[in-house]
Scaffold this active site. Structure first.
Site, PDB file in Angstrom:
ATOM      1  CD  GLU A 186      -2.700  -0.355   2.063  1.00  0.00           C
ATOM      2  OE1 GLU A 186      -2.378  -0.327   3.983  1.00  0.00           O
ATOM      3  OE2 GLU A 186      -4.108  -0.671   2.194  1.00  0.00           O
ATOM      4  CD  GLU A 376      -4.270  -5.637   2.516  1.00  0.00           C
ATOM      5  OE1 GLU A 376      -4.880  -4.777   3.574  1.00  0.00           O
ATOM      6  OE2 GLU A 376      -2.470  -5.206   2.710  1.00  0.00           O
TER       7      GLU A 376
HETATM    8  C1  BGP Z   1      -4.084  -2.381   5.433  1.00  0.00           C
HETATM    9  C2  BGP Z   1      -3.339  -2.787   5.319  1.00  0.00           C
HETATM   10  C3  BGP Z   1      -2.911  -3.995   6.996  1.00  0.00           C
HETATM   11  C4  BGP Z   1      -4.025  -4.409   7.457  1.00  0.00           C
HETATM   12  C5  BGP Z   1      -6.358  -3.444   6.331  1.00  0.00           C
HETATM   13  C6  BGP Z   1      -6.629  -3.852   7.751  1.00  0.00           C
HETATM   14  O1  BGP Z   1      -4.079  -0.395   5.094  1.00  0.00           O
HETATM   15  O2  BGP Z   1      -2.554  -3.073   4.540  1.00  0.00           O
HETATM   16  O3  BGP Z   1      -1.900  -4.454   7.187  1.00  0.00           O
HETATM   17  O4  BGP Z   1      -4.382  -3.652   8.653  1.00  0.00           O
HETATM   18  O5  BGP Z   1      -5.209  -2.394   6.154  1.00  0.00           O
HETATM   19  O6  BGP Z   1      -6.808  -2.074   8.407  1.00  0.00           O
HETATM   20  P1  BGP Z   1      -6.935  -2.715  10.744  1.00  0.00           P
HETATM   21  O7  BGP Z   1      -5.979  -3.887  10.572  1.00  0.00           O
HETATM   22  O8  BGP Z   1      -6.595  -0.716  10.522  1.00  0.00           O
HETATM   23  O9  BGP Z   1      -8.437  -2.568  10.752  1.00  0.00           O
END
Ligand code: BGP
Length: 472
Positions: A186, A376
């Site tokens: 990201e 994701e």
């Molecule tokens: C993205 C990241 C992941 C994961 C996801 C969900 O930005 O790449 O690592 O964390 O977000 O977010 P969160 O964990 O804050 O719920």
């Protein structure tokens, strides 16, 4: 002339700092994620745990043992390796995305910690033996803390060479086992969450020059790593952004032009550089208007042009709405935008929009005509373990609806390589440092305070996903 729809690989994803635990095993050094403290979340946004000042960092360093740092134990993934891999095999995933911890492979800027490789050797071997494709994040947010304290993180060009040196160890050791990889998770996080993305510390307001210098250095490092990978691996190289799928709030032209411009700066900028291979004019104009001048070398632009991404990877959690007026806000992954009256939100305020995923896929494919990996997607929810069962029909509903839309995008001509469900096993949230914001189809019994049995339980969604994978 006929369009042949490709069979999409389905799997799951984790990130080292959020999953592995064993924060100091076999010589691993401290990294930026190890030093993020658990703080009870008072408001919906997660800036309090994402944007860290130097004082906070030094304070956390001096309170190593008596404060709570949830990423140190995380889900104890290294300890539970055998059980977790057997569960993923039983689930029937076809591809597994995981990150490699830079701080596990790196002793200091001049020496490599080869003792840190054994876990990844085991993991690659397991995946190969079980015919599960590997998708590797060379870095997923965590940066060795001495590089933050000594060089200020990615704002320093020195990080380019240090990162490439680390990546070279990965490709030399594991190149033959890597099927897909991204150099940086990201990459647009660097703008929204400069500590997580770039290892920048918050001194009052963030310095835009430092942020875009850090991003430029990551662009150059990405190109260098793609070049390097070709010497050791047949892996496909990607670039990854958090996809925000912007909608204008209304057909008012003011909403539309603002949406177009926000989308350029917050999303297309990153993939334009990494897929097209050059800086777009709209960003050169933005740099001039904001007095941003970058330390660059001529070779940077040759590298960017020559070593572009083979595929585009996106995290997709929610769509975002842009209005030229100040209307009610909603928070999502990394960004705050205007509340969408047509959508419902999760407990953490992230609006749920399966159709947005199909829209996002079309927009990316139309722009780049490159294959796409959904690296994701998932639902963070407060799951309950009752009588050894977790009834997460809300997650089954979420997955069913998102799978339906991504398959439709594929039917409509979008070239999708794979879908990776985020947090295939419960992990610590990167935004709010909470364990209780659970994503997995496998439950891990630990709470926000790192205590619990760490036992694993298959949620109802595990059985649903397993059946979905079998029946495809
Ligand atoms: C993205 C990241 C992941 C994961 C996801 C969900 O930005 O790449 O690592 O964390 O977000 O977010 P969160 O964990 O804050 O719920």
């Amino acid at each position: 002339m006929k369009y042949i729809k490709k069979r999409i690989l389905y799997g799951g994803a984790t990130a080292p700092s959020q999953y592995e635990g064993a924060y100091n095993l076999n010589g691993k050094v401290l990294d930026t994620q190890d030093l993020r403290k658990y703080l009870k979340r008072e408001e919906k946004s997660t800036t309090i745990t994402r944007l860290i000042s130097k004082d906070t960092l030094l304070d956390n360093l001096s309170n190593l043992n008596n404060d709570e740092f949830p990423f140190r134990e995380a889900s104890r993934g290294i300890e539970y390796f055998n059980e977790d891999m057997e569960l993923l095999k039983e689930l029937g995933i076809e591809i597994y995305r995981f990150g490699i911890s830079w701080a596990r492979i790196y002793k200091d800027e001049n020496s490599i910690n080869y003792d840190g490789l054994w876990y990844y050797k085991k993991l690659f071997k397991f995946l190969r033996e079980n015919n599960i494709k590997s998708f590797v994040s060379i870095s997923h947010y965590a940066i060795p803390i001495d590089l933050v304290l000594k060089y200020g993180g990615w704002k320093n060009r020195k990080l380019i060479d240090l990162y490439v040196k680390y990546a070279e160890v990965i490709f030399k050791e594991f190149g033959e086992y890597i099927d897909y990889f991204i150099p940086i998770n990201e990459i647009n996080t660097g703008y929204y969450s400069p500590y997580n993305g770039l290892g920048l510390l918050k001194e009052g307001n963030y310095n835009l020059n430092e942020i875009f210098q850090g991003l430029h250095n990551q662009f150059v490092a990405s190109a260098k790593i793609i070049k390097l990978s070709k010497e050791y691996s047949k892996a496909l190289a990607g670039c990854m952004i958090a996809d925000f799928c912007y909608y204008p709030y209304s057909c008012n032209p003011l909403d539309n032009i603002k949406t177009t411009r926000e989308e350029q700066k917050n999303q297309w900028f990153y993939t334009d550089v990494l897929v097209r291979g050059y800086y777009p004019n709209y960003m050169l104009v933005y740099f001039e208007k904001n007095n941003i001048s970058l330390e660059v070398k001529n070779e940077d632009f040759d590298l960017l042009r020559e070593y572009t991404a083979d595929f585009v990877a996106i995290s997709y959690y929610q769509s975002c709405v842009i209005s030229h007026k100040e209307l009610e806000k909603s928070v999502g992954n990394l960004v705050v935008s205007t509340k969408n009256p047509y959508l419902i939100a999760s407990e953490w305020g992230w609006e749920i929009d399966p159709l947005g995923l199909r829209t996002a896929l079309h927009k990316i494919y139309d722009r780049y005509n490159k294959p796409i990996i959904i690296s994701e997607n998932g639902l963070g929810a407060r799951d309950k373990l009752e009588n050894n069962r977790i009834r997460d029909d809300y997650r089954i509903e979420y997955l069913k609806n998102h799978f339906k839309e991504l398959e439709k995008a594929s039917d409509e001509g979008v070239d999708i390589i794979a879908y990776l469900m985020w947090g295939i096993i419960d992990i610590v949230s990167a935004g709010s440092c909470e364990m209780e914001k659970r994503y997995g189809v496998i439950y891990v019994d630990r709470d926000n305070h790192s205590s619990g049995t760490y036992k694993r339980y298959k949620k109802d969604s595990f059985y649903w996903y397993k059946k979905y994978l079998e029946e495809r």
